[in-house]
Scaffold this active site. Structure first.
Site, PDB file in Angstrom:
ATOM      1  N   LYS A 131      18.921   5.665   0.270  1.00 61.25           N
ATOM      2  CA  LYS A 131      17.638   6.123   0.116  1.00 61.25           C
ATOM      3  C   LYS A 131      17.098   6.685   1.359  1.00 61.25           C
ATOM      4  CE  LYS A 131      15.749   1.503   1.138  1.00 61.25           C
ATOM      5  NZ  LYS A 131      14.915   0.536   0.180  1.00 61.25           N
ATOM      6  N   ARG A 137      19.316  -8.152  -5.883  1.00 60.11           N
ATOM      7  CA  ARG A 137      18.526  -8.738  -4.725  1.00 60.11           C
ATOM      8  C   ARG A 137      17.749  -9.946  -5.330  1.00 60.11           C
ATOM      9  NH1 ARG A 137      16.313  -5.024  -1.029  1.00 60.11           N
ATOM     10  NH2 ARG A 137      15.172  -6.903  -0.192  1.00 60.11           N
ATOM     11  N   ALA A 143      11.596  -4.675  15.502  1.00 64.52           N
ATOM     12  CA  ALA A 143      10.114  -5.043  14.930  1.00 64.52           C
ATOM     13  C   ALA A 143      10.032  -6.624  14.909  1.00 64.52           C
ATOM     14  CB  ALA A 143       9.790  -4.197  13.563  1.00 64.52           C
ATOM     15  N   LYS A 171      19.142 -10.320   0.924  1.00 65.27           N
ATOM     16  CA  LYS A 171      20.021  -9.639   1.625  1.00 65.27           C
ATOM     17  C   LYS A 171      21.187 -10.561   2.096  1.00 65.27           C
ATOM     18  CE  LYS A 171      16.530  -5.998   2.721  1.00 65.27           C
ATOM     19  NZ  LYS A 171      15.976  -5.534   3.971  1.00 65.27           N
ATOM     20  N   GLY A 227       6.554   1.998   8.170  1.00 65.93           N
ATOM     21  CA  GLY A 227       6.362   2.982   6.980  1.00 65.93           C
ATOM     22  C   GLY A 227       7.677   3.567   6.264  1.00 65.93           C
ATOM     23  N   GLU A 228       7.678   4.201   5.389  1.00 65.26           N
ATOM     24  CA  GLU A 228       8.715   4.904   4.786  1.00 65.26           C
ATOM     25  C   GLU A 228       8.546   6.400   4.293  1.00 65.26           C
ATOM     26  OE1 GLU A 228      11.260   2.580   1.986  1.00 65.26           O
ATOM     27  OE2 GLU A 228       9.573   1.264   1.707  1.00 65.26           O
ATOM     28  N   ASP A 270       0.742  -1.160   0.081  1.00 70.47           N
ATOM     29  CA  ASP A 270       0.055   0.017   0.055  1.00 70.47           C
ATOM     30  C   ASP A 270       0.774   1.267   0.098  1.00 70.47           C
ATOM     31  OD1 ASP A 270      -2.582   1.442   0.276  1.00 70.47           O
ATOM     32  OD2 ASP A 270      -1.954   1.879   2.073  1.00 70.47           O
ATOM     33  N   HIS A 271       1.170   1.793  -1.130  1.00 68.50           N
ATOM     34  CA  HIS A 271       2.176   2.899  -1.428  1.00 68.50           C
ATOM     35  C   HIS A 271       1.502   4.000  -1.723  1.00 68.50           C
ATOM     36  CE1 HIS A 271       6.177   0.695  -1.769  1.00 68.50           C
ATOM     37  NE2 HIS A 271       5.455   0.348  -0.788  1.00 68.50           N
TER      38      HIS A 271
END
EC number: 1.1.98.2
Length: 334
Positions: A258, A282, A180, A197, A109-110, A40-41
């Site tokens: 980023k 990735r 988290a 990763k 979130g971001e 959901d962006h």
């Protein structure tokens, strides 16, 4: 309780228009995937050719278009753009429409998705505290009526969700760090993270943190579903499999590169500067189905039970049919 092994499809909302994304997800059910997860962006990673449909109405359309798949968010942020009460209402509705088929995946979130609306973007400790409180409020609203809640960040006064889920909606927590992840082990129904990763992140940080959270919560290992978004680019043509990863080059940017980037134009500029080898770093990029499955099995051997596959190419029909024909049967045979 031990969760079954499941194989899901990552619906790339950042890459495809809502109707196309819906058609691909219906096809995913047809070719044998068990679940569909969507982010959901508010904004995509790339400005040119990017998309950002709202996940909640889109999930409603997906439920109406399919029969059996489990569907959910990976992930949604219930702390800034949305009041947790709105999320409780929306997923209460989805859960009553499609009982037993809906999962609420949440994360901290971001900036890309929140700060563009003028929302102050706090440091990580506050984002984490907000997430914990939001989950508490959502679960309380699903369990009780006339909820008066006085938290540090959120409040309700005699709030009632009138259309509660007719069966429980599991809450999964997305995490890339230990705090988290411990929270997921302690209170959540599932844990979400991503592949590609360094191996020691999983073996030395995330999975030990999950085990620690389970112990603190007095829970057994099987009580929490372990969902991994596995980034894969499988095609018979190696160059095509490699180049398909280009749209998703932003995923290869380091957290430092980023950090605080709020504009998809700038995110795209940073990603476009990466060589294709780094853009693909990735992803499991392969042409041999047995070798491909062997590399995926490494994650199953670590203990992940729910693998959600993200194919990066623009021809998703090709990806889904290849995966349904050549990869899913081999995985199930394991």
């Amino acid at each position: 309780m031990s969760h079954p092994i499941r194989f899901g499809y990552k619906a790339s909302a950042e890459q495809f228009a809502p109707r196309d994304l819906l058609n691909y997800s219906v096809l995913a059910e047809e070719v044998g995937f068990d679940s569909v997860f969507v982010s959901d962006h508010l904004q995509p990673w790339n400005h040119d050719g990017g998309h950002a449909p709202a996940a909640m109405p889109w999930l409603g359309a997906l439920g109406a278009s399919t029969d059996r798949i489990i569907m959910g968010t990976s992930v949604l942020t219930p702390t800034f753009r949305y009041h947790p009460g709105v999320i409780a209402q929306a997923f209460g509705t989805l859960g009553s429409l499609y009982p037993g088929r809906v999962i609420l995946g949440v994360g901290t979130g971001e900036a890309l998705n929140e700060a563009t609306l003028g929302i102050p973007w706090p440091e990580s400790p506050e984002r984490f505290a907000r997430l914990k409180e939001a989950i508490q409020l959502i679960e309380t609203l699903w369990a009780e009526d006339r909820v008066t809640f006085e938290g540090e960040y959120y409040r309700t006064v005699n709030a009632t969700i009138y259309d509660k889920p007719s069966s429980p909606v599991p809450i999964y927590i997305g995490a890339a760090g230990p705090a988290a992840t411990r929270l997921a082990g302690r209170i959540a129904d599932g844990f979400i993270t991503t592949s590609g990763k360094k191996p020691e992140l999983y073996t030395e940080t995330l999975l030990p943190a999950l085990a620690e959270g389970l112990e603190k919560g007095g829970r057994a290992p099987g009580d929490v579903d372990t969902l991994l978004e596995v980034k894969v680019s499988f095609d018979h043509d190696h160059e095509r499999a490699l180049q398909d990863t280009r749209f998703w080059a932003p995923l290869a940017l380091s957290p430092e590169e980023k950090m605080g980037v709020e504009d998809p134009v700038e995110m795209q500029r940073l990603a476009d500067a990466l060589p294709i080898e780094r853009a693909a770093s990735r992803f499991i990029v392969s042409t041999d189905p047995d070798e491909h499955v062997s590399r995926i099995r490494e994650y199953l051997d670590l203990g992940f039970r729910h693998l959600v596959f993200h194919g990066p190419g623009h021809d998703q029909e090709r990806f889904l049919k290849l995966y349904g024909d050549e990869i899913l049967p081999r995985l199930r045979a394991l």
